[in-house]
Design an enzyme around this catalytic site. Sequence first.
Site, PDB file in Angstrom:
ATOM      1  N   TYR A  27       0.832  -1.206   0.000  1.00  0.00           N
ATOM      2  CA  TYR A  27       0.000   0.000   0.000  1.00  0.00           C
ATOM      3  C   TYR A  27       0.869   1.259   0.000  1.00  0.00           C
ATOM      4  O   TYR A  27       0.614   2.219  -0.745  1.00  0.00           O
ATOM      5  CB  TYR A  27      -0.922  -0.010   1.217  1.00  0.00           C
ATOM      6  CG  TYR A  27      -1.635   1.286   1.478  1.00  0.00           C
ATOM      7  CD1 TYR A  27      -2.672   1.720   0.658  1.00  0.00           C
ATOM      8  CD2 TYR A  27      -1.266   2.089   2.558  1.00  0.00           C
ATOM      9  CE1 TYR A  27      -3.326   2.925   0.907  1.00  0.00           C
ATOM     10  CE2 TYR A  27      -1.915   3.286   2.813  1.00  0.00           C
ATOM     11  CZ  TYR A  27      -2.939   3.698   1.994  1.00  0.00           C
ATOM     12  OH  TYR A  27      -3.575   4.883   2.233  1.00  0.00           O
ATOM     13  N   PRO A  75       0.668  15.092   3.248  1.00  0.00           N
ATOM     14  CA  PRO A  75      -0.416  14.317   3.864  1.00  0.00           C
ATOM     15  C   PRO A  75      -0.370  12.862   3.419  1.00  0.00           C
ATOM     16  O   PRO A  75      -0.408  12.565   2.227  1.00  0.00           O
ATOM     17  CB  PRO A  75      -1.682  15.017   3.343  1.00  0.00           C
ATOM     18  CG  PRO A  75      -1.260  15.655   2.058  1.00  0.00           C
ATOM     19  CD  PRO A  75       0.167  16.056   2.253  1.00  0.00           C
ATOM     20  N   ALA A  77      -2.167   9.071   4.472  1.00  0.00           N
ATOM     21  CA  ALA A  77      -3.305   8.518   5.208  1.00  0.00           C
ATOM     22  C   ALA A  77      -2.876   7.414   6.173  1.00  0.00           C
ATOM     23  O   ALA A  77      -1.825   6.789   6.018  1.00  0.00           O
ATOM     24  CB  ALA A  77      -4.326   7.969   4.215  1.00  0.00           C
ATOM     25  N   SER A 104      -3.627  14.562   6.825  1.00  0.00           N
ATOM     26  CA  SER A 104      -4.508  13.996   5.820  1.00  0.00           C
ATOM     27  C   SER A 104      -5.958  13.959   6.297  1.00  0.00           C
ATOM     28  O   SER A 104      -6.229  13.751   7.491  1.00  0.00           O
ATOM     29  CB  SER A 104      -4.063  12.573   5.482  1.00  0.00           C
ATOM     30  OG  SER A 104      -5.006  11.914   4.653  1.00  0.00           O
ATOM     31  N   GLN A 129      -5.053  18.771   4.873  1.00  0.00           N
ATOM     32  CA  GLN A 129      -5.338  18.385   3.493  1.00  0.00           C
ATOM     33  C   GLN A 129      -6.785  17.938   3.395  1.00  0.00           C
ATOM     34  O   GLN A 129      -7.208  17.001   4.083  1.00  0.00           O
ATOM     35  CB  GLN A 129      -4.408  17.257   3.038  1.00  0.00           C
ATOM     36  CG  GLN A 129      -4.695  16.687   1.675  1.00  0.00           C
ATOM     37  CD  GLN A 129      -5.488  15.388   1.754  1.00  0.00           C
ATOM     38  OE1 GLN A 129      -5.519  14.720   2.785  1.00  0.00           O
ATOM     39  NE2 GLN A 129      -6.139  15.034   0.667  1.00  0.00           N
ATOM     40  N   TYR A 131      -9.990  16.457   1.392  1.00  0.00           N
ATOM     41  CA  TYR A 131     -10.624  15.746   0.279  1.00  0.00           C
ATOM     42  C   TYR A 131     -12.096  16.147   0.228  1.00  0.00           C
ATOM     43  O   TYR A 131     -12.741  16.334   1.258  1.00  0.00           O
ATOM     44  CB  TYR A 131     -10.553  14.225   0.483  1.00  0.00           C
ATOM     45  CG  TYR A 131      -9.285  13.569   0.016  1.00  0.00           C
ATOM     46  CD1 TYR A 131      -8.810  13.748  -1.270  1.00  0.00           C
ATOM     47  CD2 TYR A 131      -8.573  12.720   0.863  1.00  0.00           C
ATOM     48  CE1 TYR A 131      -7.651  13.123  -1.699  1.00  0.00           C
ATOM     49  CE2 TYR A 131      -7.422  12.089   0.448  1.00  0.00           C
ATOM     50  CZ  TYR A 131      -6.960  12.297  -0.843  1.00  0.00           C
ATOM     51  OH  TYR A 131      -5.820  11.665  -1.253  1.00  0.00           O
ATOM     52  N   THR A 156      -6.954  18.855  -2.085  1.00  0.00           N
ATOM     53  CA  THR A 156      -6.434  17.921  -3.088  1.00  0.00           C
ATOM     54  C   THR A 156      -7.489  17.680  -4.162  1.00  0.00           C
ATOM     55  O   THR A 156      -8.596  17.234  -3.862  1.00  0.00           O
ATOM     56  CB  THR A 156      -6.036  16.590  -2.436  1.00  0.00           C
ATOM     57  OG1 THR A 156      -4.937  16.814  -1.542  1.00  0.00           O
ATOM     58  CG2 THR A 156      -5.604  15.572  -3.489  1.00  0.00           C
ATOM     59  N   LYS A 221      -3.926  21.458  -4.406  1.00  0.00           N
ATOM     60  CA  LYS A 221      -2.873  20.449  -4.592  1.00  0.00           C
ATOM     61  C   LYS A 221      -3.254  19.480  -5.707  1.00  0.00           C
ATOM     62  O   LYS A 221      -4.377  18.977  -5.750  1.00  0.00           O
ATOM     63  CB  LYS A 221      -2.654  19.660  -3.301  1.00  0.00           C
ATOM     64  CG  LYS A 221      -1.591  18.577  -3.379  1.00  0.00           C
ATOM     65  CD  LYS A 221      -1.411  17.900  -2.024  1.00  0.00           C
ATOM     66  CE  LYS A 221      -0.312  16.857  -2.053  1.00  0.00           C
ATOM     67  NZ  LYS A 221      -0.687  15.663  -2.845  1.00  0.00           N
ATOM     68  N   HIS A 245       0.607  13.184  -7.475  1.00  0.00           N
ATOM     69  CA  HIS A 245       0.168  12.243  -6.439  1.00  0.00           C
ATOM     70  C   HIS A 245       1.061  11.007  -6.388  1.00  0.00           C
ATOM     71  O   HIS A 245       0.613   9.891  -6.135  1.00  0.00           O
ATOM     72  CB  HIS A 245      -1.285  11.831  -6.683  1.00  0.00           C
ATOM     73  CG  HIS A 245      -2.094  11.674  -5.426  1.00  0.00           C
ATOM     74  ND1 HIS A 245      -3.014  12.596  -5.016  1.00  0.00           N
ATOM     75  CD2 HIS A 245      -2.114  10.700  -4.484  1.00  0.00           C
ATOM     76  CE1 HIS A 245      -3.578  12.193  -3.890  1.00  0.00           C
ATOM     77  NE2 HIS A 245      -3.049  11.049  -3.542  1.00  0.00           N
ATOM     78  N   ASP A 276       5.594  18.686  -5.017  1.00  0.00           N
ATOM     79  CA  ASP A 276       5.388  17.394  -4.367  1.00  0.00           C
ATOM     80  C   ASP A 276       5.648  16.298  -5.403  1.00  0.00           C
ATOM     81  O   ASP A 276       5.328  16.466  -6.570  1.00  0.00           O
ATOM     82  CB  ASP A 276       3.943  17.322  -3.865  1.00  0.00           C
ATOM     83  CG  ASP A 276       3.534  15.943  -3.392  1.00  0.00           C
ATOM     84  OD1 ASP A 276       3.954  15.556  -2.289  1.00  0.00           O
ATOM     85  OD2 ASP A 276       2.805  15.256  -4.122  1.00  0.00           O
ATOM     86  N   GLY A 278       8.466  12.737  -5.473  1.00  0.00           N
ATOM     87  CA  GLY A 278       9.777  12.255  -5.857  1.00  0.00           C
ATOM     88  C   GLY A 278      10.947  12.715  -5.024  1.00  0.00           C
ATOM     89  O   GLY A 278      12.082  12.287  -5.273  1.00  0.00           O
ATOM     90  N   ARG A 280      13.779  12.763  -2.592  1.00  0.00           N
ATOM     91  CA  ARG A 280      14.490  11.709  -1.874  1.00  0.00           C
ATOM     92  C   ARG A 280      15.768  12.195  -1.198  1.00  0.00           C
ATOM     93  O   ARG A 280      16.410  11.446  -0.476  1.00  0.00           O
ATOM     94  CB  ARG A 280      14.859  10.563  -2.846  1.00  0.00           C
ATOM     95  CG  ARG A 280      13.671   9.839  -3.478  1.00  0.00           C
ATOM     96  CD  ARG A 280      12.898   9.035  -2.452  1.00  0.00           C
ATOM     97  NE  ARG A 280      11.823   8.242  -3.038  1.00  0.00           N
ATOM     98  CZ  ARG A 280      10.582   8.673  -3.230  1.00  0.00           C
ATOM     99  NH1 ARG A 280      10.267   9.917  -2.875  1.00  0.00           N
ATOM    100  NH2 ARG A 280       9.656   7.893  -3.763  1.00  0.00           N
TER     101      ARG A 280
END
Length: 347
Positions: A27, A75, A77, A104, A129, A131, A156, A221, A245, A276, A278, A280
């Site tokens: 996940y 954010p 979940a 989130s 954030q 939804y 978002t 977002k 995303h 947002d 990638g 690292r």
Amino acid sequence: MLPPTVCRVGDYRPLAEARLDPLVRSYLQEGDDGDNVRALEAARLIHRPLCAVGGGHTRIELFGQHLAHPILLAPIAYQMLFHPEGETATALASAAQSGQMVISSLASQALPAIAHAATSEGGPEPWFQLYWQESRQRTLRLLRRAEAHCSVIVFTVDAPIKRAALQLPDGIRAVNLEPGRASSEVRRASGKVFEGWMAQAPTWDDLCWLREQSDRPLLVKGLLHADDAARALDIGCDGVVVSNHGHRILSRSPAALHALPTIVQRVAGRVPVLFDSGIRSGEDVFIALAHGATAVLLGRPYVWGLAASGALGVAHVLRLLRDELEMTMALAGCARLEDIDRCHLVS
């Protein structure tokens, strides 16, 4: 105690995966974030020796909040899937590093507890954030609950229908949402898209309505097109977040970094542009800022730290990125974030 084998952020990934249930691990890694990572890795930086960078720092002000660095925690979940202390551990770590987190809508702990962890040692109020919740009435009730504890709303829009890819274990759920079906957890039975899922998805009219409901800073977002960013600003939004995303939604969307410069150009400094997908390393943060981002959101890597070592792991991930960012800035001749621009990139 911090794992002795960790020297960079990526070292936390195998430690986290060794501790996670295989379904939870799947996940977390859902979606191919490789394009985002490769786009950042492909960028090349020019070092600038002999520059006076003494007294340099990474401080930034965003929406009236003074932060020690431009690395916000994105954010994510159901963080109790990854560690028993979940979002409160993330909040404590962010505050310890004088940073900011975005809670989130699908947080597994209550908003008051997360906000208390974020502010108990003098940290700033967290961001939230949002939804879309199937209807304006449900969305407004969630917005009001968020406003009681959070200073900035991040709406978002690129995942109007976010299907759960995991059967949640007992005791873990989106505790801040009302019971019943919401747009982020839609059942798949009908197999319909336009008359089913998308009939509940927000529209530009809904964004206009949402802007009218709150005096809090409102960011949008999940934008990849400059026209969409311009339209959000015309509506009165206070910032945009360039994001795909983590390639969890539309697998063939462009790397977020490739969309960033055109959106920055269209926004033309009127509002902050956050990036947002990638990130690292501290070099990645520098590259995003050099492409015009005001700040960045960090996703999966801080969850690796959370899963491996709880709040201490998240704080360590942030510290590693901050140290790498400072080193990159020094080598590139930048004493402050505002010194970073495209002249540090190989064209």
